[in-house]
Design a protein around this motif. Structure first.
Motif, PDB file in Angstrom:
ATOM      1  N   MET A  97      28.202   6.865  13.163  1.00 12.40           N
ATOM      2  CA  MET A  97      27.653   6.671  11.839  1.00 12.40           C
ATOM      3  C   MET A  97      27.609   7.998  11.103  1.00 12.40           C
ATOM      4  O   MET A  97      27.285   9.017  11.670  1.00 12.40           O
ATOM      5  CB  MET A  97      26.254   6.071  11.936  1.00 12.40           C
ATOM      6  CG  MET A  97      25.723   5.670  10.568  1.00 12.40           C
ATOM      7  SD  MET A  97      23.953   5.405  10.545  1.00 12.40           S
ATOM      8  CE  MET A  97      23.328   7.032  10.757  1.00 12.40           C
ATOM      9  N   THR A  98      27.934   7.963   9.803  1.00 15.40           N
ATOM     10  CA  THR A  98      27.889   9.156   8.982  1.00 15.40           C
ATOM     11  C   THR A  98      26.519   9.249   8.325  1.00 15.40           C
ATOM     12  O   THR A  98      26.021   8.268   7.787  1.00 15.40           O
ATOM     13  CB  THR A  98      28.994   9.099   7.906  1.00 15.40           C
ATOM     14  OG1 THR A  98      30.234   8.840   8.545  1.00 15.40           O
ATOM     15  CG2 THR A  98      29.075  10.392   7.138  1.00 15.40           C
ATOM     16  N   THR A  99      25.899  10.423   8.374  1.00 16.71           N
ATOM     17  CA  THR A  99      24.579  10.579   7.788  1.00 16.71           C
ATOM     18  C   THR A  99      24.679  10.808   6.294  1.00 16.71           C
ATOM     19  O   THR A  99      25.649  11.384   5.800  1.00 16.71           O
ATOM     20  CB  THR A  99      23.838  11.768   8.438  1.00 16.71           C
ATOM     21  OG1 THR A  99      24.639  12.930   8.282  1.00 16.71           O
ATOM     22  CG2 THR A  99      23.582  11.497   9.897  1.00 16.71           C
ATOM     23  N   LYS A 100      23.652  10.396   5.563  1.00 15.81           N
ATOM     24  CA  LYS A 100      23.634  10.558   4.117  1.00 15.81           C
ATOM     25  C   LYS A 100      23.389  12.015   3.777  1.00 15.81           C
ATOM     26  O   LYS A 100      22.559  12.662   4.378  1.00 15.81           O
ATOM     27  CB  LYS A 100      22.537   9.674   3.530  1.00 15.81           C
ATOM     28  CG  LYS A 100      22.583   9.537   2.043  1.00 15.81           C
ATOM     29  CD  LYS A 100      21.679   8.419   1.617  1.00 15.81           C
ATOM     30  CE  LYS A 100      21.813   8.146   0.137  1.00 15.81           C
ATOM     31  NZ  LYS A 100      21.056   6.995  -0.281  1.00 15.81           N
ATOM     32  N   SER A 101      24.136  12.507   2.789  1.00 11.83           N
ATOM     33  CA  SER A 101      24.006  13.919   2.451  1.00 11.83           C
ATOM     34  C   SER A 101      24.322  14.125   0.983  1.00 11.83           C
ATOM     35  O   SER A 101      24.722  13.216   0.272  1.00 11.83           O
ATOM     36  CB  SER A 101      24.946  14.760   3.305  1.00 11.83           C
ATOM     37  OG  SER A 101      26.274  14.572   2.880  1.00 11.83           O
ATOM     38  N   THR A 102      24.140  15.364   0.537  1.00 13.72           N
ATOM     39  CA  THR A 102      24.536  15.741  -0.820  1.00 13.72           C
ATOM     40  C   THR A 102      25.838  16.526  -0.781  1.00 13.72           C
ATOM     41  O   THR A 102      26.276  17.052  -1.789  1.00 13.72           O
ATOM     42  CB  THR A 102      23.434  16.600  -1.479  1.00 13.72           C
ATOM     43  OG1 THR A 102      23.180  17.716  -0.623  1.00 13.72           O
ATOM     44  CG2 THR A 102      22.179  15.794  -1.680  1.00 13.72           C
ATOM     45  N   GLY A 103      26.460  16.614   0.399  1.00 11.98           N
ATOM     46  CA  GLY A 103      27.679  17.395   0.589  1.00 11.98           C
ATOM     47  C   GLY A 103      28.925  16.542   0.496  1.00 11.98           C
ATOM     48  O   GLY A 103      29.042  15.685  -0.355  1.00 11.98           O
ATOM     49  N   THR A 104      29.847  16.785   1.443  1.00 11.09           N
ATOM     50  CA  THR A 104      31.132  16.105   1.406  1.00 11.09           C
ATOM     51  C   THR A 104      31.259  15.162   2.588  1.00 11.09           C
ATOM     52  O   THR A 104      30.484  15.202   3.538  1.00 11.09           O
ATOM     53  CB  THR A 104      32.283  17.125   1.449  1.00 11.09           C
ATOM     54  OG1 THR A 104      32.156  17.899   2.649  1.00 11.09           O
ATOM     55  CG2 THR A 104      32.222  18.045   0.240  1.00 11.09           C
ATOM     56  N   VAL A 105      32.270  14.325   2.517  1.00 12.05           N
ATOM     57  CA  VAL A 105      32.578  13.381   3.595  1.00 12.05           C
ATOM     58  C   VAL A 105      34.018  13.626   4.021  1.00 12.05           C
ATOM     59  O   VAL A 105      34.747  14.403   3.404  1.00 12.05           O
ATOM     60  CB  VAL A 105      32.386  11.919   3.131  1.00 12.05           C
ATOM     61  CG1 VAL A 105      30.936  11.628   2.826  1.00 12.05           C
ATOM     62  CG2 VAL A 105      33.258  11.605   1.933  1.00 12.05           C
ATOM     63  N   ARG A 110      26.982   4.970  -1.936  1.00  8.35           N
ATOM     64  CA  ARG A 110      25.521   5.111  -1.993  1.00  8.35           C
ATOM     65  C   ARG A 110      24.928   5.397  -0.616  1.00  8.35           C
ATOM     66  O   ARG A 110      23.981   6.158  -0.480  1.00  8.35           O
ATOM     67  CB  ARG A 110      24.907   3.830  -2.573  1.00  8.35           C
ATOM     68  CG  ARG A 110      23.417   3.945  -2.875  1.00  8.35           C
ATOM     69  CD  ARG A 110      22.827   2.610  -3.247  1.00  8.35           C
ATOM     70  NE  ARG A 110      22.896   1.731  -2.090  1.00  8.35           N
ATOM     71  CZ  ARG A 110      23.186   0.440  -2.138  1.00  8.35           C
ATOM     72  NH1 ARG A 110      23.469  -0.138  -3.273  1.00  8.35           N
ATOM     73  NH2 ARG A 110      23.219  -0.290  -1.038  1.00  8.35           N
ATOM     74  N   ASP A 111      25.511   4.796   0.418  1.00 11.14           N
ATOM     75  CA  ASP A 111      25.035   5.046   1.781  1.00 11.14           C
ATOM     76  C   ASP A 111      25.283   6.487   2.218  1.00 11.14           C
ATOM     77  O   ASP A 111      24.477   7.082   2.925  1.00 11.14           O
ATOM     78  CB  ASP A 111      25.737   4.123   2.793  1.00 11.14           C
ATOM     79  CG  ASP A 111      25.363   2.660   2.627  1.00 11.14           C
ATOM     80  OD1 ASP A 111      24.337   2.367   1.984  1.00 11.14           O
ATOM     81  OD2 ASP A 111      26.115   1.817   3.137  1.00 11.14           O
ATOM     82  N   LEU A 112      26.446   7.030   1.817  1.00  7.61           N
ATOM     83  CA  LEU A 112      26.880   8.325   2.338  1.00  7.61           C
ATOM     84  C   LEU A 112      26.332   9.524   1.583  1.00  7.61           C
ATOM     85  O   LEU A 112      26.033  10.555   2.180  1.00  7.61           O
ATOM     86  CB  LEU A 112      28.414   8.406   2.329  1.00  7.61           C
ATOM     87  CG  LEU A 112      29.170   7.512   3.296  1.00  7.61           C
ATOM     88  CD1 LEU A 112      30.667   7.635   3.054  1.00  7.61           C
ATOM     89  CD2 LEU A 112      28.835   7.866   4.732  1.00  7.61           C
ATOM     90  N   LEU A 113      26.245   9.402   0.255  1.00  5.52           N
ATOM     91  CA  LEU A 113      25.982  10.583  -0.559  1.00  5.52           C
ATOM     92  C   LEU A 113      24.865  10.345  -1.562  1.00  5.52           C
ATOM     93  O   LEU A 113      24.599   9.205  -1.947  1.00  5.52           O
ATOM     94  CB  LEU A 113      27.249  11.004  -1.310  1.00  5.52           C
ATOM     95  CG  LEU A 113      28.461  11.410  -0.472  1.00  5.52           C
ATOM     96  CD1 LEU A 113      29.687  11.530  -1.351  1.00  5.52           C
ATOM     97  CD2 LEU A 113      28.199  12.707   0.271  1.00  5.52           C
ATOM     98  N   ASP A 114      24.267  11.449  -1.996  1.00 10.29           N
ATOM     99  CA  ASP A 114      23.254  11.435  -3.053  1.00 10.29           C
ATOM    100  C   ASP A 114      23.663  12.389  -4.160  1.00 10.29           C
ATOM    101  O   ASP A 114      24.472  13.297  -3.942  1.00 10.29           O
ATOM    102  CB  ASP A 114      21.899  11.896  -2.491  1.00 10.29           C
ATOM    103  CG  ASP A 114      21.101  10.750  -1.908  1.00 10.29           C
ATOM    104  OD1 ASP A 114      21.211   9.633  -2.424  1.00 10.29           O
ATOM    105  OD2 ASP A 114      20.366  10.991  -0.932  1.00 10.29           O
ATOM    106  N   GLY A 115      23.073  12.204  -5.319  1.00 13.33           N
ATOM    107  CA  GLY A 115      23.179  13.174  -6.394  1.00 13.33           C
ATOM    108  C   GLY A 115      24.590  13.411  -6.910  1.00 13.33           C
ATOM    109  O   GLY A 115      25.419  12.498  -6.967  1.00 13.33           O
ATOM    110  N   PRO A 116      24.878  14.669  -7.256  1.00 14.86           N
ATOM    111  CA  PRO A 116      26.189  15.004  -7.849  1.00 14.86           C
ATOM    112  C   PRO A 116      27.371  14.686  -6.943  1.00 14.86           C
ATOM    113  O   PRO A 116      28.437  14.319  -7.437  1.00 14.86           O
ATOM    114  CB  PRO A 116      26.093  16.521  -8.091  1.00 14.86           C
ATOM    115  CG  PRO A 116      24.633  16.803  -8.179  1.00 14.86           C
ATOM    116  CD  PRO A 116      23.962  15.814  -7.277  1.00 14.86           C
ATOM    117  N   ALA A 117      27.200  14.814  -5.625  1.00 12.09           N
ATOM    118  CA  ALA A 117      28.309  14.511  -4.714  1.00 12.09           C
ATOM    119  C   ALA A 117      28.682  13.036  -4.810  1.00 12.09           C
ATOM    120  O   ALA A 117      29.866  12.688  -4.830  1.00 12.09           O
ATOM    121  CB  ALA A 117      27.929  14.876  -3.285  1.00 12.09           C
ATOM    122  N   ALA A 118      27.689  12.157  -4.896  1.00 13.55           N
ATOM    123  CA  ALA A 118      27.956  10.723  -5.052  1.00 13.55           C
ATOM    124  C   ALA A 118      28.623  10.445  -6.386  1.00 13.55           C
ATOM    125  O   ALA A 118      29.560   9.634  -6.481  1.00 13.55           O
ATOM    126  CB  ALA A 118      26.656   9.933  -4.918  1.00 13.55           C
TER     127      ALA A 118
END
Length: 196
Positions: free
Chosen positions: A1-9, A126-134
């Motif tokens: 599972m990939t954790t939610k972040s504000t970074g990259t995937v 939405r699951d993976l990223l938050d904020g500007p990265a999303a």
């Protein structure tokens, strides 16, 4: 599972999500250049051929309300894989249609399943990223999605010229199959079991 972040995937994930979003426009626009030939081959009127578009759009619009709820309950990957499997079979059914009524049925089945990519891909972002990265990832997906309606009729015209109208639906079948495999191999489940 990939954790939610504000970074990259992973770089593959945006490509897969963008391709999933392209299924809808490809399903609508790719076969438009073949309308006259479909009418001739199936002994149908132009109105009956145009109704294949209606047969696709009504289930497509109705299922847009359900894909997200199903993905929230069953998990993202399972719903995408199931939807793509139905889409592949429906495309194959359309490719071998010998009557306009069969083409209506195949298009309706495509409509039921094609929206899964558009809806669930947004939920995955939405699951993976938050904020500007999303927002960046959604912008990239939207740009590719916006190009699809322009590319699809041209591609459909080329396929129709080389392989006939049946070849267009074979192409959609192969496109769906490639996405099914890409999802199976490289798209992680982004909704943990405890959040469903």
């Amino acid at each position: 599972m990939t954790t939610k972040s504000t970074g990259t995937v992973s770089p593959l994930i945006p490509v897969i999500l963008a391709a999933l979003a392209m299924i809808g426009p490809f399903s609508i626009d790719t076969y438009l250049p073949a309308f006259p030939t479909i009418a001739t081959d199936l002994g149908a009127t132009q109105l009956e051929v145009q109704q294949t578009l209606t047969a696709y759009l009504l289930p497509f619009a109705m299922m847009m309300l359900w894909h997200g709820a199903l993905a929230d309950a069953l998990g993202r990957r399972r719903v995408i894989l199931g939807g793509l499997a139905v889409y592949v079979l429906a495309s194959l059914f359309c490719a071998f249609a010998t009557r306009i009524e069969y083409l209506w049925l195949g298009r309706a089945l495509q409509g039921v399943s094609a929206g899964v990519g558009m809806v669930v891909s947004r939920a995955i972002v939405r699951d993976l990223l938050d904020g500007p990265a999303a927002q960046r990832l959604m912008a990239h997906i939207s740009i590719i999605f916006a190009m699809a309606p322009a590319i699809a009729p041209i591609l459909g015209g080329w396929i129709h010229a080389w392989f006939g109208w049946h070849g267009i639906f074979v192409f959609l079948c192969l496109f769906g199959t490639a996405l099914w495999l890409a999802t199976l191999l490289w798209l992680p489940e982004t909704l943990p079991l405890e959040q469903r």
